[in-house]
Design an enzyme around this catalytic site. Structure first.
Site, PDB file in Angstrom:
ATOM      1  N   GLU A 163       6.786  15.347   0.176  1.00  0.00           N
ATOM      2  CA  GLU A 163       6.958  16.086   0.664  1.00  0.00           C
ATOM      3  C   GLU A 163       7.326  17.201   0.243  1.00  0.00           C
ATOM      4  O   GLU A 163       7.998  17.323  -0.376  1.00  0.00           O
ATOM      5  CB  GLU A 163       7.198  15.846   1.892  1.00  0.00           C
ATOM      6  CG  GLU A 163       6.971  14.445   2.328  1.00  0.00           C
ATOM      7  CD  GLU A 163       7.607  13.977   3.876  1.00  0.00           C
ATOM      8  OE1 GLU A 163       7.348  14.074   4.883  1.00  0.00           O
ATOM      9  OE2 GLU A 163       9.006  13.903   3.782  1.00  0.00           O
ATOM     10  N   ASN A 182      10.647  17.517  -1.234  1.00  0.00           N
ATOM     11  CA  ASN A 182      11.333  15.748  -0.905  1.00  0.00           C
ATOM     12  C   ASN A 182      10.744  14.301  -1.104  1.00  0.00           C
ATOM     13  O   ASN A 182       9.341  14.252  -1.003  1.00  0.00           O
ATOM     14  CB  ASN A 182      11.255  15.679   0.659  1.00  0.00           C
ATOM     15  CG  ASN A 182      12.022  14.456   1.711  1.00  0.00           C
ATOM     16  OD1 ASN A 182      13.154  14.602   1.381  1.00  0.00           O
ATOM     17  ND2 ASN A 182      11.713  14.056   2.408  1.00  0.00           N
ATOM     18  N   GLU A 229       6.561   3.429   3.399  1.00  0.00           N
ATOM     19  CA  GLU A 229       6.757   4.036   3.220  1.00  0.00           C
ATOM     20  C   GLU A 229       7.025   4.637   1.999  1.00  0.00           C
ATOM     21  O   GLU A 229       8.138   4.915   1.306  1.00  0.00           O
ATOM     22  CB  GLU A 229       7.071   5.435   4.378  1.00  0.00           C
ATOM     23  CG  GLU A 229       5.594   6.525   3.791  1.00  0.00           C
ATOM     24  CD  GLU A 229       5.616   7.466   5.488  1.00  0.00           C
ATOM     25  OE1 GLU A 229       5.543   7.055   6.632  1.00  0.00           O
ATOM     26  OE2 GLU A 229       6.184   8.317   5.979  1.00  0.00           O
ATOM     27  N   ASP A 239       7.105   8.455  -0.176  1.00  0.00           N
ATOM     28  CA  ASP A 239       6.565   9.821   0.863  1.00  0.00           C
ATOM     29  C   ASP A 239       7.096  10.718  -0.822  1.00  0.00           C
ATOM     30  O   ASP A 239       7.934  11.233  -1.556  1.00  0.00           O
ATOM     31  CB  ASP A 239       7.455  10.331   1.812  1.00  0.00           C
ATOM     32  CG  ASP A 239       7.282   9.437   2.713  1.00  0.00           C
ATOM     33  OD1 ASP A 239       6.157   9.442   2.711  1.00  0.00           O
ATOM     34  OD2 ASP A 239       8.431   9.883   4.192  1.00  0.00           O
TER      35      ASP A 239
END
Length: 287
Positions: A111, A124, A107, A109
């Protein structure tokens, strides 16, 4: 005599149609995704398709790409939740989708943690490789991301993962031969808006104020210059030279990463000894 004005009018209309933005002339990118929850789609004044996710007491919302990718450059413009967005989490990320306890999913990310009115927004960034995560760098954004659209980019290739905000590189996650790196599992693109009251704002101290619902975040200008993985597992990459394929930090990138670290970085997992009492992850000593 009446025919000449009518002919001129027909020409004028034809020119107007050719020069005006239309759904067929613009990239209707949301067609590449499935949606969950309430997703509102429209064309803005410039002809760009805008997808807005809605969060209320009943449900969050999101969209998920129908394609999976193995390396590429992924960009979207976002306008975040205005006002008191505490407790909300807005995301733009890639995942192999193999989630669950003890999984080995990959993954990448980006965020955005909601905040109380007037407080800075936290971005994030995180990377998971074969179920190994906990690699967060969190940055205070240097602008109000709810006032207008801003561009967010993930560049993912076999050498590194680069995170960019408005074409400013803020982080790089490098590959090391002896450490986990997401390089084998195809990933789909996701965007979500959800209730993260338990952790999003001040480590869960400030939950969502539902009196402010519905909360809305908007996305536009999505592009994926990437290798698409078909059902047989083979990746088909875009024709021609793709700059992201061998992209690494240049001198300007190194300066902006240093600037972001100095002025915007508010959490670095490589400095969290409480979280890693037995020693920091291997890449921390090599950055």
């Amino acid at each position: 005599m009446a025919r000449r004005p009518l002919a001129l009018l027909a020409v004028a209309v034809a020119v107007l149609l050719l020069c005006s933005p239309s759904a067929s002339a613009q990239s209707v990118w949301l067609d590449e995704f499935t949606t969950d929850g309430e997703v509102r789609a429209h064309l803005d004044a410039s002809g760009k398709q805008v997808a807005s996710l809605v969060l209320d007491r009943r449900s969050g919302a999101g969209f998920n790409s129908t394609h999976k990718y193995l390396f590429g450059e992924f960009t979207v413009e976002m306008k975040l939740v205005p006002g008191n967005s505490a407790g909300t989490v807005t995301s733009f990320y890639l995942t192999s989708g193999e989630t669950g306890a003890g999984d080995d999913h990959d993954e990448i990310d980006m965020e955005f943690m909601g905040n109380s009115t007037g407080a800075p927004t936290v971005l994030n960034t995180n990377v998971w490789a074969s179920g190994d995560g906990k690699k967060e760098h969190q940055f205070y954004l240097w602008f109000d991301p709810s006032a207008d659209f801003h561009k967010y980019t993930v560049i993912w290739n076999p050498k590194n993962i680069i995170f960019r905000v408005d074409d400013v590189t803020v982080r790089v996650f490098r590959r090391y031969a002896d450490l986990p790196y997401p390089d084998a599992k195809p990933m789909a693109v996701h965007a979500t808006l959800w209730d993260g009251s338990y952790w999003a704002t001040e480590k869960g101290k400030v939950p969502i104020d539902w009196d402010g619902a519905p909360f809305v975040v908007s996305y536009r200008g999505y592009t994926a210059d990437a290798c698409v993985v078909s059902g047989n597992g083979k990746a088909k990459c875009p024709a021609g030279r793709n700059e992201w394929t061998d992209r690494e930090l240049d001198d300007t990138d190194r300066l902006t990463v240093a600037w972001a670290k100095r002025n915007c970085l508010q959490y670095n997992y490589c400095e969290d000894g409480w979280r890693f009492p037995k020693g920091f992850p291997g890449e921390c000593s090599r950055e």
